[in-house]
Motif scaffolding. Structure first.
Motif, PDB file in Angstrom:
ATOM      1  N   VAL A  61       0.830  -1.212   0.000  1.00 14.39           N
ATOM      2  CA  VAL A  61       0.000   0.000   0.000  1.00 14.39           C
ATOM      3  C   VAL A  61       0.864   1.261   0.000  1.00 14.39           C
ATOM      4  N   ALA A  62       2.111   1.142   0.431  1.00 14.08           N
ATOM      5  CA  ALA A  62       3.006   2.302   0.403  1.00 14.08           C
ATOM      6  C   ALA A  62       3.203   2.806  -1.018  1.00 14.08           C
ATOM      7  N   LEU A  66      -2.514   4.811   0.206  1.00 18.99           N
ATOM      8  CA  LEU A  66      -2.931   4.553   1.579  1.00 18.99           C
ATOM      9  C   LEU A  66      -4.436   4.781   1.708  1.00 18.99           C
TER      10      LEU A  66
END
Length: 382
Positions: A61-62, A66
């Motif tokens: 997700v980085a 996010l």
């Protein structure tokens, strides 16, 4: 059960990619799957994924964004990708989400896998005796199988040569040069009767699948492929599997692949004879040969007739491993099961180009198998 469809499928390239991390390959595959589905990352409501040794899927997700969605890590050996898909499908079926993602990826170093026996519930002496070397297991199993069913060793070179031919037609494959049966058979002996070019290699790559509810697929006007069944299984008493220290019970040992395939066919309401194109685990050429029968596509001992008649070729009765399978693509453990699903989706959509199965296939099957006796099968349809 609620209808679930695959609306997006994406791959990274497979094979050695110096300077490219496994995580980067996963992100490439996810972006490709999202583009294929015609959606963006914020549209995904829940995700599942994993790798054997290239990092934690939830931390992707980085790079992806996010958005705060639930993202569960999955680690289940060669069934990692298949297990992630099971979780994504069940999230849709339960009503927890309308759009879900499954991703698998890995980046393995050169050389054979080096598992520790203690991690598999086995004593250290099991490894000291060399029994944690997977090439030995596969060689022992196929040698026994060939003898029991009076099959010639030449079938192994035929199967591997088919894999390299198909891989040459696949732009994402690692091994893209055709290889003759003679080249395969005369390559260095690894564990008799399996030579170097009959094996896949630990590799690199990522694969991602987006699944959706019927309502979401309709709303998005997706090129949907229905998930008719997805069935993971673990070994039962009496099976003969990788890292299994003994065969329990009496009579011929069974296989977890048979159990998983039967469950998938029962769930889908179809039989092996209805399948138009299949992906079978081919860690080495003997695996494909055995899995043809273990998954119910032919009787044990019939493989010589099938292969001799070209039935598993792209234009045959049951095209198998049309993308080159593990032998041509390598095996990044987390990605393999979803790579198989990607190939079946591509075939059922009629988008496989030079390796396209003719006459518009309607039903496809995938099968993964790995240590210590796990299998996951799917049936997909249009």
């Amino acid at each position: 059960m609620s209808e679930v469809s695959i609306i997006g499928a994406g791959l990274s390239r497979f094979g050695r990619q110096p300077g490219v991390t496994g995580r980067a390959m996963a992100v490439q595959a996810i972006h490709a799957a999202l583009a294929d589905a015609g959606i963006a990352w914020p549209d995904v409501q829940v995700a599942f994924g994993g790798s054997d040794g290239a990092g934690l899927a939830d931390t992707l997700v980085a790079e992806l964004g996010l958005t705060g969605i639930p993202f569960t890590n999955v680690k289940n050996g060669c069934a990692t990708g298949g297990s992630a898909l099971v979780a994504a499908v069940n999230a849709i079926r339960s009503g927890a989400a309308e759009i879900a993602l499954a991703v698998g990826f890995d980046k393995h170093p050169r050389g054979a896998f080096d598992p520790r026996p203690e991690d598999w519930g086995l004593p250290a002496g099991y490894g000291d005796a060399g029994l944690m070397v997977t090439t030995q297991f596969f060689a022992i199993k196929i040698a026994r199988y060939l003898r029991e069913h009076d099959l010639p060793e030449s079938l192994l070179a035929q199967i591997a040569a088919k894999a390299y031919r198909n891989g040459a037609l696949n732009p994402n494959a690692w091994r893209r040069e055709a290889m003759s049966e003679e080249q395969v058979a005369s390559s260095a002996m690894v564990n008799d009767p399996l030579t170097q070019y009959m094996f896949c290699s630990p590799g690199e790559g990522g694969a991602a699948i987006v699944v959706a509810s019927a309502a979401a697929a309709k709303r998005l006007e997706a090129r949907a492929v229905k998930v008719l069944a997805v069935a993971p299984r673990t070994r039962a008493f009496g099976t003969f599997e990788v890292f299994s220290p003994s065969i329990q019970g009496a009579g011929a040992p069974t296989s977890v692949s048979t159990t998983a395939a039967r469950a998938a066919f029962e769930q889908a309401g179809v039989g092996p004879g209805d399948i138009d194109v299949a992906q079978l685990q081919d860690t080495e050429a003997g695996a494909e040969l055995m899995h043809l029968a273990e998954c119910g596509f032919c009787e044990h001992g019939e493989q010589e007739k099938w292969i001799g008649a070209g039935e598993t070729e792209i234009g045959g009765r049951l095209p198998v491993n049309t993308d080159g399978g593990c032998i041509a693509n390598g095996e990044p453990i987390g990605a393999s099961g979803l790579r198989q699903v990607h190939e079946i989706v591509t075939q059922l959509r009629g988008e496989a180009g030079a390796r396209q199965v003719p006459d518009g296939p309607r039903l496809g099957f995938t099968h993964v198998y790995g240590a210590p006796g796990i299998s996951a099968c799917t049936v997909l349809g249009v």
